[in-house]
Design a protein around this motif. Sequence first.
Motif, PDB file in Angstrom:
ATOM      1  N   PRO A 182       0.784  -1.241   0.000  1.00 28.23           N
ATOM      2  CA  PRO A 182       0.000   0.000   0.000  1.00 28.23           C
ATOM      3  C   PRO A 182       0.819   1.296   0.000  1.00 28.23           C
ATOM      4  O   PRO A 182       0.253   2.363  -0.195  1.00 28.23           O
ATOM      5  N   ASN A 195      10.598   4.614  11.797  1.00 28.90           N
ATOM      6  CA  ASN A 195      10.838   3.293  12.384  1.00 28.90           C
ATOM      7  C   ASN A 195      11.338   2.438  11.257  1.00 28.90           C
ATOM      8  O   ASN A 195      10.599   2.226  10.298  1.00 28.90           O
ATOM      9  N   ASN A 203       6.358  -2.151   7.229  1.00 28.42           N
ATOM     10  CA  ASN A 203       6.445  -2.094   5.776  1.00 28.42           C
ATOM     11  C   ASN A 203       7.875  -1.773   5.337  1.00 28.42           C
ATOM     12  O   ASN A 203       8.460  -0.798   5.824  1.00 28.42           O
TER      13      ASN A 203
HETATM   14  P1  H2U Z   1       5.138   1.817  10.185  1.00 26.69           P
HETATM   15  O1  H2U Z   1       5.512   0.665   9.355  1.00 26.69           O
HETATM   16  O2  H2U Z   1       6.304   2.719  10.497  1.00 26.69           O
HETATM   17  O3  H2U Z   1       4.350   1.408  11.376  1.00 26.69           O
HETATM   18  O4  H2U Z   1       4.217   2.787   9.278  1.00 26.69           O
HETATM   19  C1  H2U Z   1       3.217   2.395   8.422  1.00 26.69           C
HETATM   20  C2  H2U Z   1       2.075   3.359   8.652  1.00 26.69           C
HETATM   21  O5  H2U Z   1       1.319   3.423   7.453  1.00 26.69           O
HETATM   22  C3  H2U Z   1       1.139   2.882   9.746  1.00 26.69           C
HETATM   23  O6  H2U Z   1       0.992   3.894  10.710  1.00 26.69           O
HETATM   24  C4  H2U Z   1      -0.043   3.419   7.740  1.00 26.69           C
HETATM   25  C5  H2U Z   1      -0.175   2.605   9.023  1.00 26.69           C
HETATM   26  O7  H2U Z   1      -1.293   3.045   9.779  1.00 26.69           O
HETATM   27  N1  H2U Z   1      -0.771   2.850   6.608  1.00 26.69           N
HETATM   28  C6  H2U Z   1      -1.813   3.556   6.034  1.00 26.69           C
HETATM   29  O8  H2U Z   1      -2.119   4.663   6.473  1.00 26.69           O
HETATM   30  N2  H2U Z   1      -2.482   3.017   4.985  1.00 26.69           N
HETATM   31  C7  H2U Z   1      -2.219   1.788   4.457  1.00 26.69           C
HETATM   32  O9  H2U Z   1      -2.874   1.361   3.537  1.00 26.69           O
HETATM   33  C8  H2U Z   1      -1.099   0.985   5.010  1.00 26.69           C
HETATM   34  C9  H2U Z   1      -0.359   1.537   6.168  1.00 26.69           C
END
Ligand code: H2U
Length: 375
Positions: free
Chosen positions: A62, A174, A183
């Motif tokens: 995503p 992070n 991710n």
């Molecule tokens: P981290 O891997 O650092 O946790 O960050 C990923 C962030 O991306 C996480 O806070 C957001 C998640 O909520 N996210 C979205 O807003 N939409 C998505 O479709 C995937 C992840």
Amino acid sequence: MSENNIKFPSKDYGTVDYAHNRYNPLLDQWVLVSPHRMKRPWSGQIEHRGDEEVAEHDPTNPLCPGAKRGNGEVNPVYTGTFSFDNDFPALQEEYETNHPFLEEKTRDIIEKSESPFFKMRVVKGKCRVMCFHPKSNISLPLMTEPEIVVVVNQWINEYKLLGSKYAWVQIFENKGAIMGCSNPHPHCQIWSSDYIPNEANTEDKNQREYYQSTGGRQLLIDYVEQELALGERIVEVNNDWVVLVPFWAFWPFETMILPRRSIQRISQLSETDKESLASIMKRLLIRYDNLFEVSFPYSMGWHGAPTGPYKDEPRPYWTLHASYYPPLLRSATIKKFMVGYELLAQQQRDLSPEKAAERLREMSLVHYKERNAKK
Ligand code: H2U
């Protein structure tokens, strides 16, 4: 001279091989350093190396250009950085609720309880996600310096946008599954809030007190000056920035990026500052990756003077800085745990900050992936 006649050196702290406490003036806390313990054998948990090859593009990820996100929106086919509102934000901008805890009129920050045990505040904020690069396999140390400048510019845009309304804008990255990053695509998060969080509040208080007690000197500017004179903990220097392992570092290879002149907020950086920051960040991150030949995991973030209602207030005691907190200790698979004594008593480390700085300085500035690719 201390009670047991042990004389502390004014330099060469790296030669101290007995347990001692070091003071962190930013947080007003002590860290226990136990350099004599470095030789102990390790039979604890071995982590996963976490260095699998990441594909350049994954249409199901995503965060990738053109991919569908959790909320059903499709990302543009971005070519530089790309920011969006977090689809699962930890802080909300507005509330649609009639909960009795919220006062009818204000629906704002209130502390209702008269008991000291049940204090609660309603808080508001906005969370954003920012992708650094369109390619999932290009982390910051593998980017060109102009590409990193684009990242710095976007940090500044986000900071200004969110800082026009919110009191604190926390930019943080992070990196690596070991740090809970969900991710592998290069990205960071930005959480802004209408309150100043604990850590920031403590730094604000301690920098202010230092400023007041020294007739207007900045704690971190004075600190950098003295560190440059000593040299032991310096990893990188250029005209505008210094990278060092703080004297009071807790994480094994913790570092700070500090400016060499008074800068309160990331939004104040000149074009030259941005270019020299991109250069020094890249050099630090190549050293990190080369240390254990792995894409080095860490949590990093920027701290600067508060914004929102405070953005026009002079906070001359603040010095902008970035902190890197990497968990790896001895190898790509052995990390430091924040448990036991750290949770119950005080932060503790074995490897001395001076030895950590020395190890980082020894690293090549050619990224291991580029070196391996030439073989
Ligand atoms: P981290 O891997 O650092 O946790 O960050 C990923 C962030 O991306 C996480 O806070 C957001 C998640 O909520 N996210 C979205 O807003 N939409 C998505 O479709 C995937 C992840």
